[in-house]
Design a protein around this motif. Sequence first.
Motif, PDB file in Angstrom:
ATOM      1  N   ARG A 197      20.058  17.519  24.659  1.00  0.00           N
ATOM      2  CA  ARG A 197      18.914  17.892  23.831  1.00  0.00           C
ATOM      3  C   ARG A 197      18.085  16.637  23.514  1.00  0.00           C
ATOM      4  O   ARG A 197      18.627  15.608  23.149  1.00  0.00           O
ATOM      5  CB  ARG A 197      19.378  18.545  22.529  1.00  0.00           C
ATOM      6  N   VAL A 198      16.779  16.730  23.673  1.00  0.00           N
ATOM      7  CA  VAL A 198      15.897  15.585  23.488  1.00  0.00           C
ATOM      8  C   VAL A 198      15.805  15.251  22.008  1.00  0.00           C
ATOM      9  O   VAL A 198      15.495  16.103  21.179  1.00  0.00           O
ATOM     10  CB  VAL A 198      14.493  15.893  24.061  1.00  0.00           C
ATOM     11  N   GLU A 199      16.098  14.006  21.680  1.00  0.00           N
ATOM     12  CA  GLU A 199      16.033  13.590  20.295  1.00  0.00           C
ATOM     13  C   GLU A 199      14.630  13.189  19.867  1.00  0.00           C
ATOM     14  O   GLU A 199      14.295  13.227  18.696  1.00  0.00           O
ATOM     15  CB  GLU A 199      16.999  12.429  20.056  1.00  0.00           C
ATOM     16  N   GLU A 200      13.790  12.748  20.818  1.00  0.00           N
ATOM     17  CA  GLU A 200      12.414  12.405  20.484  1.00  0.00           C
ATOM     18  C   GLU A 200      11.617  13.680  20.241  1.00  0.00           C
ATOM     19  O   GLU A 200      11.554  14.558  21.099  1.00  0.00           O
ATOM     20  CB  GLU A 200      11.781  11.586  21.612  1.00  0.00           C
ATOM     21  N   LEU A 201      10.991  13.766  19.103  1.00  0.00           N
ATOM     22  CA  LEU A 201      10.285  14.982  18.695  1.00  0.00           C
ATOM     23  C   LEU A 201       8.853  14.950  19.221  1.00  0.00           C
ATOM     24  O   LEU A 201       8.132  13.963  19.033  1.00  0.00           O
ATOM     25  CB  LEU A 201      10.275  15.091  17.175  1.00  0.00           C
ATOM     26  N   ASP A 202       8.456  16.000  19.910  1.00  0.00           N
ATOM     27  CA  ASP A 202       7.079  16.136  20.382  1.00  0.00           C
ATOM     28  C   ASP A 202       6.281  16.837  19.280  1.00  0.00           C
ATOM     29  O   ASP A 202       6.366  18.057  19.109  1.00  0.00           O
ATOM     30  CB  ASP A 202       7.037  16.936  21.686  1.00  0.00           C
ATOM     31  N   VAL A 203       5.516  16.053  18.532  1.00  0.00           N
ATOM     32  CA  VAL A 203       4.811  16.594  17.375  1.00  0.00           C
ATOM     33  C   VAL A 203       3.748  17.597  17.799  1.00  0.00           C
ATOM     34  O   VAL A 203       3.480  18.574  17.092  1.00  0.00           O
ATOM     35  CB  VAL A 203       4.187  15.440  16.554  1.00  0.00           C
ATOM     36  N   ALA A 204       3.124  17.384  18.952  1.00  0.00           N
ATOM     37  CA  ALA A 204       2.089  18.319  19.407  1.00  0.00           C
ATOM     38  C   ALA A 204       2.665  19.712  19.623  1.00  0.00           C
ATOM     39  O   ALA A 204       2.039  20.730  19.274  1.00  0.00           O
ATOM     40  CB  ALA A 204       1.445  17.795  20.693  1.00  0.00           C
ATOM     41  N   ILE A 205       3.879  19.769  20.187  1.00  0.00           N
ATOM     42  CA  ILE A 205       4.523  21.079  20.393  1.00  0.00           C
ATOM     43  C   ILE A 205       4.883  21.711  19.053  1.00  0.00           C
ATOM     44  O   ILE A 205       4.715  22.935  18.859  1.00  0.00           O
ATOM     45  CB  ILE A 205       5.758  20.905  21.290  1.00  0.00           C
ATOM     46  N   GLU A 206       5.354  20.898  18.129  1.00  0.00           N
ATOM     47  CA  GLU A 206       5.719  21.450  16.819  1.00  0.00           C
ATOM     48  C   GLU A 206       4.490  21.961  16.069  1.00  0.00           C
ATOM     49  O   GLU A 206       4.573  22.943  15.322  1.00  0.00           O
ATOM     50  CB  GLU A 206       6.438  20.380  15.986  1.00  0.00           C
ATOM     51  N   ILE A 207       3.343  21.308  16.270  1.00  0.00           N
ATOM     52  CA  ILE A 207       2.111  21.812  15.642  1.00  0.00           C
ATOM     53  C   ILE A 207       1.755  23.182  16.206  1.00  0.00           C
ATOM     54  O   ILE A 207       1.342  24.099  15.466  1.00  0.00           O
ATOM     55  CB  ILE A 207       0.968  20.799  15.862  1.00  0.00           C
ATOM     56  N   GLU A 208       1.928  23.357  17.526  1.00  0.00           N
ATOM     57  CA  GLU A 208       1.668  24.668  18.121  1.00  0.00           C
ATOM     58  C   GLU A 208       2.632  25.724  17.572  1.00  0.00           C
ATOM     59  O   GLU A 208       2.257  26.883  17.411  1.00  0.00           O
ATOM     60  CB  GLU A 208       1.779  24.578  19.641  1.00  0.00           C
ATOM     61  N   ARG A 209       3.859  25.318  17.301  1.00  0.00           N
ATOM     62  CA  ARG A 209       4.799  26.272  16.715  1.00  0.00           C
ATOM     63  C   ARG A 209       4.386  26.644  15.292  1.00  0.00           C
ATOM     64  O   ARG A 209       4.574  27.790  14.869  1.00  0.00           O
ATOM     65  CB  ARG A 209       6.200  25.667  16.720  1.00  0.00           C
ATOM     66  N   LEU A 254       1.409  26.916  14.351  1.00  0.00           N
ATOM     67  CA  LEU A 254       0.271  27.827  14.510  1.00  0.00           C
ATOM     68  C   LEU A 254       0.618  29.066  15.319  1.00  0.00           C
ATOM     69  O   LEU A 254      -0.292  29.816  15.711  1.00  0.00           O
ATOM     70  CB  LEU A 254      -0.879  27.079  15.205  1.00  0.00           C
ATOM     71  N   SER A 255       1.889  29.278  15.583  1.00  0.00           N
ATOM     72  CA  SER A 255       2.291  30.404  16.430  1.00  0.00           C
ATOM     73  C   SER A 255       1.949  31.739  15.776  1.00  0.00           C
ATOM     74  O   SER A 255       1.778  31.851  14.555  1.00  0.00           O
ATOM     75  CB  SER A 255       3.787  30.323  16.715  1.00  0.00           C
ATOM     76  N   ARG A 256       1.872  32.745  16.606  1.00  0.00           N
ATOM     77  CA  ARG A 256       1.508  34.085  16.119  1.00  0.00           C
ATOM     78  C   ARG A 256       2.582  34.659  15.199  1.00  0.00           C
ATOM     79  O   ARG A 256       2.260  35.360  14.238  1.00  0.00           O
ATOM     80  CB  ARG A 256       1.285  35.009  17.316  1.00  0.00           C
ATOM     81  N   GLU A 257       3.836  34.334  15.484  1.00  0.00           N
ATOM     82  CA  GLU A 257       4.921  34.875  14.659  1.00  0.00           C
ATOM     83  C   GLU A 257       4.820  34.372  13.221  1.00  0.00           C
ATOM     84  O   GLU A 257       4.895  35.158  12.265  1.00  0.00           O
ATOM     85  CB  GLU A 257       6.255  34.475  15.281  1.00  0.00           C
ATOM     86  N   ILE A 258       4.649  33.046  13.049  1.00  0.00           N
ATOM     87  CA  ILE A 258       4.532  32.496  11.694  1.00  0.00           C
ATOM     88  C   ILE A 258       3.246  32.977  11.035  1.00  0.00           C
ATOM     89  O   ILE A 258       3.229  33.305   9.832  1.00  0.00           O
ATOM     90  CB  ILE A 258       4.582  30.958  11.758  1.00  0.00           C
ATOM     91  N   SER A 259       2.153  33.030  11.789  1.00  0.00           N
ATOM     92  CA  SER A 259       0.885  33.488  11.212  1.00  0.00           C
ATOM     93  C   SER A 259       0.985  34.927  10.718  1.00  0.00           C
ATOM     94  O   SER A 259       0.518  35.255   9.620  1.00  0.00           O
ATOM     95  CB  SER A 259      -0.225  33.354  12.263  1.00  0.00           C
ATOM     96  N   THR A 260       1.607  35.774  11.502  1.00  0.00           N
ATOM     97  CA  THR A 260       1.764  37.176  11.086  1.00  0.00           C
ATOM     98  C   THR A 260       2.632  37.291   9.835  1.00  0.00           C
ATOM     99  O   THR A 260       2.346  38.094   8.931  1.00  0.00           O
ATOM    100  CB  THR A 260       2.373  37.986  12.240  1.00  0.00           C
ATOM    101  N   SER A 261       3.680  36.470   9.776  1.00  0.00           N
ATOM    102  CA  SER A 261       4.547  36.510   8.589  1.00  0.00           C
ATOM    103  C   SER A 261       3.786  36.080   7.338  1.00  0.00           C
ATOM    104  O   SER A 261       3.950  36.678   6.260  1.00  0.00           O
ATOM    105  CB  SER A 261       5.758  35.595   8.808  1.00  0.00           C
ATOM    106  N   VAL A 262       2.939  35.034   7.453  1.00  0.00           N
ATOM    107  CA  VAL A 262       2.151  34.597   6.301  1.00  0.00           C
ATOM    108  C   VAL A 262       1.168  35.682   5.883  1.00  0.00           C
ATOM    109  O   VAL A 262       0.980  35.947   4.679  1.00  0.00           O
ATOM    110  CB  VAL A 262       1.419  33.278   6.630  1.00  0.00           C
ATOM    111  N   ILE A 263       0.522  36.312   6.855  1.00  0.00           N
ATOM    112  CA  ILE A 263      -0.446  37.376   6.531  1.00  0.00           C
ATOM    113  C   ILE A 263       0.238  38.521   5.811  1.00  0.00           C
ATOM    114  O   ILE A 263      -0.293  39.072   4.829  1.00  0.00           O
ATOM    115  CB  ILE A 263      -1.140  37.845   7.824  1.00  0.00           C
ATOM    116  N   GLU A 264       1.431  38.886   6.259  1.00  0.00           N
ATOM    117  CA  GLU A 264       2.148  39.991   5.613  1.00  0.00           C
ATOM    118  C   GLU A 264       2.650  39.587   4.231  1.00  0.00           C
ATOM    119  O   GLU A 264       2.657  40.407   3.303  1.00  0.00           O
ATOM    120  CB  GLU A 264       3.329  40.410   6.497  1.00  0.00           C
ATOM    121  N   VAL A 297      -3.786  22.179  10.431  1.00  0.00           N
ATOM    122  CA  VAL A 297      -2.565  21.408  10.674  1.00  0.00           C
ATOM    123  C   VAL A 297      -2.986  20.151  11.423  1.00  0.00           C
ATOM    124  O   VAL A 297      -3.527  20.227  12.522  1.00  0.00           O
ATOM    125  CB  VAL A 297      -1.532  22.210  11.486  1.00  0.00           C
ATOM    126  N   ASP A 298      -2.707  19.005  10.812  1.00  0.00           N
ATOM    127  CA  ASP A 298      -3.192  17.749  11.384  1.00  0.00           C
ATOM    128  C   ASP A 298      -2.082  16.705  11.318  1.00  0.00           C
ATOM    129  O   ASP A 298      -1.165  16.795  10.494  1.00  0.00           O
ATOM    130  CB  ASP A 298      -4.419  17.254  10.621  1.00  0.00           C
TER     131      ASP A 298
END
Length: 705
Positions: free
Chosen positions: A67-79, A81-91, A154-155
């Motif tokens: 498992r990669v220990e270096e964190l890809d922040v760009a990928i985590e930002i996309e997560r 902004l993912s649809r699943e989290i956005s839908t949960s916040v809206i609900e 998200v910045d």
Amino acid sequence: MNESDFAWTTAFRAIRRQFLIIVLITLAVCVAALPPILSLKKTYYAETRVLMSPTRVTEMAGDGYERVEELDVAIEIERLLSREISTSVIERFDLDERPEFNPDLREKRPLALMIARARAAILPPAAAPATEADDATDSTAQRVLREYRNALVVDRPGNFNVLTIGFVSLDPKLAAAVPNAVAELYLERSDAVWQSEIDTAAAWLDQRIRAERQRVADGRAAIEAFRSEVGVDTSGADTENADRLGVLTVRRSELAQERFDLSAALASVDAAKADLATPALNEPPALQGLRRELQQEERELETISGTYGENYSGVVFRKNRIETIRAELSDELAVYGRSLELRDTALEAEETAILSQMATLRDELSEQRRAGPELDRMRDTVRAQEDALSLLEYRYQNLMAERLVSPVSLDVLAPATVPVRPSGTSRRSYLMAAALAGLALALTVGALIELRDKSIRSHEQLGHLDLLRPIGLLPAPSRRERQLLPQTIRERIETPLTERLREALFMLECDNQERLPSSILVSPAETGGHQGDVAEWLGMELLAEGHRVLLVDARLEEQRQQALVGPARQRPFCHDIQRDPETGLARLTLRSDTPRGAAFGRALRELQAHADSIGCVTVYRGPPLHRAATMQIAKVAERTILTLRWGHTTRHLVELIAGLVGKAGVGPVASLIVDVNTRRHRQYGFSDRLTLTAETSSHNTHQTA
């Protein structure tokens, strides 16, 4: 003053001249922008700062996968902004029930609908932008999701793993709650995904472990069968012999190095015997002490012999002592050499024994390798299988131990709090921006007005016309000043206008060889303003100075007075001249039916001869100078004054009149600028008398205050 200072001064004066227009346009833009600015709704922004770092994980399911220990922040930002989290916040916050995020709940504005329809009608369907009308094909959830993502920010500031999660809303409490909820939902989703991955990897590893155990058992059984068949037991013997051979090889190398060092020491002992001044390698303390004693005795001998001579008894004693020490030093060197030789002999014997043992071990290893290569290969295979099985079991244990460990550590550095003040650009800033835009527009309009202004305001603008001789500038009188002007001139009251009139007459006399002309034509460049009154003012000033004045109104207008010449004219000129009771001037008016051409010229010459005979200064009040009739009057009059209206008469018209005067053969024409706005005149920076007087007066007023 250099060119840059002159440019800045010119620009400053232009702004001063157009100050009122600039202020009005700026205020107009501000007033026009005020309703949209006041209609802006206040939005609030809150953000939470989090530190994102990976959890320490050793390895995941095998075959070199870690498992990669270096964190890809760009990928985590996309997560985030993912649809699943956005839908949960809206609900969670019922954003679909707020008009702020649900376009269906907003009030439909007619103007916006008209703009959307016009845009759809003008632009092709492919080029038309998305509008509210186009959103009809989308579901409500999609439109709410789009509005939510527009409000979420998200910045990643800098290159660190620090993220800011912000949210913009009309509700300050909602703006503070959403960022914290996004971080919480992100952690929950990360844990769920992590546990799912571990469960999948654990099931795969369990299958690999069972298969690897079976392979190890089969390998061990094959080894036992091979040993029984061959009858050779070499379990560990080859390895032990190889280790012993390695130890002996190392020891032999050490012995060789020691013997090499002993040979070097023996060579240094031989050199020291030949020359006792040269020390040997690694001398014992006794030798070193004798050598120091010898050196000391030699120094003392040299000192004593240099002082007392060679025959001194002390010198002989020292020489004997030195010989004794040299003999002892030679004996000690011989003893040291023998000890080194004995050590070398012992090392040689040990080396011989080691070589014998190494030969024996090599023979044994050769026999073992010829007897059991296949057995060694089988053992290596089983050993590799056992290592692989141990690694798989280790990975399985780690995975099961780390199943409850979150893969990402999200430390909240600064949680979002309810904002007190609205975010974004304030209304005051918008108003300031509108004021700046209005100021820029006003400056542009003022600059265009200045560029398009070709009117005359000073004689300095006519310096290239040699036929024009400037005699002054007349300020524009007020209505009351104009009404009281006859009394003011008659009583010799000093006013700016009367002073400038006297200066104009004085300059005219100076230009006319220091004498007052017998006849003066006052002709405007164009109609309008007080240009027509200048002839009457000059006449009144001449009358006040004691001259007899005849004012001839030659504008050829319809008047009730009798014409100078006409079909029924029988009376002499004196009967047509009337005296003005208000000004005291002798006035003669020419009607529009006065004959033109040669008859008009003869009549003017007769009139001038009559005026000269009675000692009158004739002042003609003529029409614009570019007319033919005015040119005839100019040829009769001794001097001509061209009146220019300040800020109205254009330079092109003056240049045209100067050309016509030159072609007509009329002598130099005096130019007089009238209707001067003294307050604005000094803003142009001309170096004339009126500007200087105005600046001096203003300076004196400030000093008095």
